[in-house]
Scaffold this motif. Structure first.
Motif, PDB file in Angstrom:
ATOM      1  N   LEU A 265     -55.113  27.931 -20.966  1.00  0.00           N
ATOM      2  CA  LEU A 265     -55.497  26.913 -20.543  1.00  0.00           C
ATOM      3  C   LEU A 265     -57.156  26.983 -19.778  1.00  0.00           C
ATOM      4  N   PRO A 266     -58.213  26.154 -19.580  1.00  0.00           N
ATOM      5  CA  PRO A 266     -59.144  25.677 -17.972  1.00  0.00           C
ATOM      6  C   PRO A 266     -57.690  26.727 -17.289  1.00  0.00           C
ATOM      7  N   ASN A 267     -58.849  27.381 -16.179  1.00  0.00           N
ATOM      8  CA  ASN A 267     -58.229  27.445 -14.690  1.00  0.00           C
ATOM      9  C   ASN A 267     -57.616  26.248 -14.069  1.00  0.00           C
ATOM     10  N   GLY A 268     -56.825  26.537 -13.950  1.00  0.00           N
ATOM     11  CA  GLY A 268     -56.475  25.688 -12.750  1.00  0.00           C
ATOM     12  C   GLY A 268     -55.463  23.690 -13.986  1.00  0.00           C
ATOM     13  N   GLU A 269     -55.756  24.563 -14.941  1.00  0.00           N
ATOM     14  CA  GLU A 269     -54.956  23.033 -15.940  1.00  0.00           C
ATOM     15  C   GLU A 269     -53.633  23.175 -16.433  1.00  0.00           C
ATOM     16  N   THR A 270     -52.462  21.671 -16.800  1.00  0.00           N
ATOM     17  CA  THR A 270     -51.788  22.311 -17.104  1.00  0.00           C
ATOM     18  C   THR A 270     -51.212  22.093 -19.210  1.00  0.00           C
ATOM     19  N   SER A 271     -50.687  21.680 -19.161  1.00  0.00           N
ATOM     20  CA  SER A 271     -50.017  21.398 -20.605  1.00  0.00           C
ATOM     21  C   SER A 271     -50.110  19.770 -20.360  1.00  0.00           C
ATOM     22  N   LYS A 272     -49.742  18.869 -19.074  1.00  0.00           N
ATOM     23  CA  LYS A 272     -49.784  17.935 -19.199  1.00  0.00           C
ATOM     24  C   LYS A 272     -50.968  17.113 -19.352  1.00  0.00           C
ATOM     25  N   GLU A 273     -52.225  17.409 -18.287  1.00  0.00           N
ATOM     26  CA  GLU A 273     -53.621  18.067 -18.518  1.00  0.00           C
ATOM     27  C   GLU A 273     -54.551  17.900 -19.961  1.00  0.00           C
ATOM     28  N   THR A 274     -54.036  19.071 -20.420  1.00  0.00           N
ATOM     29  CA  THR A 274     -54.883  19.353 -21.657  1.00  0.00           C
ATOM     30  C   THR A 274     -54.192  20.172 -22.589  1.00  0.00           C
ATOM     31  N   VAL A 275     -54.353  19.618 -23.864  1.00  0.00           N
ATOM     32  CA  VAL A 275     -54.122  20.772 -24.802  1.00  0.00           C
ATOM     33  C   VAL A 275     -55.235  21.767 -25.485  1.00  0.00           C
ATOM     34  N   VAL A 276     -54.415  22.357 -26.033  1.00  0.00           N
ATOM     35  CA  VAL A 276     -55.892  23.052 -27.069  1.00  0.00           C
ATOM     36  C   VAL A 276     -55.774  22.677 -28.969  1.00  0.00           C
ATOM     37  N   TYR A 277     -56.836  22.664 -29.281  1.00  0.00           N
ATOM     38  CA  TYR A 277     -58.090  22.560 -30.257  1.00  0.00           C
ATOM     39  C   TYR A 277     -57.766  23.565 -30.970  1.00  0.00           C
ATOM     40  N   ARG A 278     -58.313  24.338 -32.205  1.00  0.00           N
ATOM     41  CA  ARG A 278     -58.590  25.561 -31.838  1.00  0.00           C
ATOM     42  C   ARG A 278     -59.255  24.748 -33.438  1.00  0.00           C
ATOM     43  N   HIS A 279     -60.548  24.854 -33.763  1.00  0.00           N
ATOM     44  CA  HIS A 279     -61.699  25.621 -34.960  1.00  0.00           C
ATOM     45  C   HIS A 279     -62.340  26.978 -35.007  1.00  0.00           C
TER      46      HIS A 279
END
Length: 177
Positions: free
Chosen positions: A151-165
């Motif tokens: 995840l981007p620095n300082g972010e958690t899974s409650k704030e960010t999910v990652v989708y891969r293209h």
């Protein structure tokens, strides 16, 4: 190097100009910005906007303004990697006037095809888990959730999910071989 101009049947992806700032600032002050990392003030907004433009010279990729063929500015699609991102991201931001017309999908597809032609092997989209519209777009584009991605620095899974293209899932020629 300024952003290259890309054309789709209904849209033009072009370099940003100074007059693009006012509609962006309106967007960031609206409820539509609920799930994006909105700037806290106009100074931060200026730095963010300038980074979308300057990234082209520094990194060879950045933000495109998206216009309809009729000349209406409807949003942005960007391929960026600021210092706090572990990977290069494709992201999008579209104004309310563009809602439900397929512009985001069309513009993001054009940007993905450009990225694959430039040799990118993968891109990610960092999305707030409650941003159902962005998640739906990522999935329409063929992206899949990557729960193992950093995840981007300082972010958690409650704030960010990652989708891969990847090229073979986003409609690049390899998908049809």
């Amino acid at each position: 190097m300024p952003a290259p101009v890309l054309h789709t049947p209904r849209l033009t992806l072009r370099p940003h100009v100074l007059s693009d700032m006012a509609p962006f600032w309106e967007f960031f002050r609206s409820d539509r910005a609920e799930y994006v990392d909105a700037p806290q003030n106009e100074s931060h907004f200026w730095y963010g906007f300038a980074s979308e433009v300057g990234s082209w010279d520094l990194m060879g990729h950045g933000g495109w303004a998206v216009d309809t063929k009729g000349g209406d500015f409807v949003g942005q699609v960007a391929i960026t990697r600021p210092p706090h991102f572990p990977e290069t991201e494709i992201g999008w931001l579209f104004f309310e006037s563009a809602e439900g017309k397929g512009y985001a999908s069309e513009a993001a597809t054009a940007a993905l095809h450009w990225a694959w032609a430039q040799g990118f092997e993968t891109l990610v989209s960092y999305i707030h888990p409650k941003n159902a519209r962005s998640i739906a777009l990522a999935e329409r584009l063929g992206a899949v959730m990557d729960s193992a991605a950093a995840l981007p620095n300082g972010e958690t899974s409650k704030e960010t999910v990652v989708y891969r293209h990847a090229p073979d899932t986003d409609g690049a020629p390899e998908a049809y071989a």
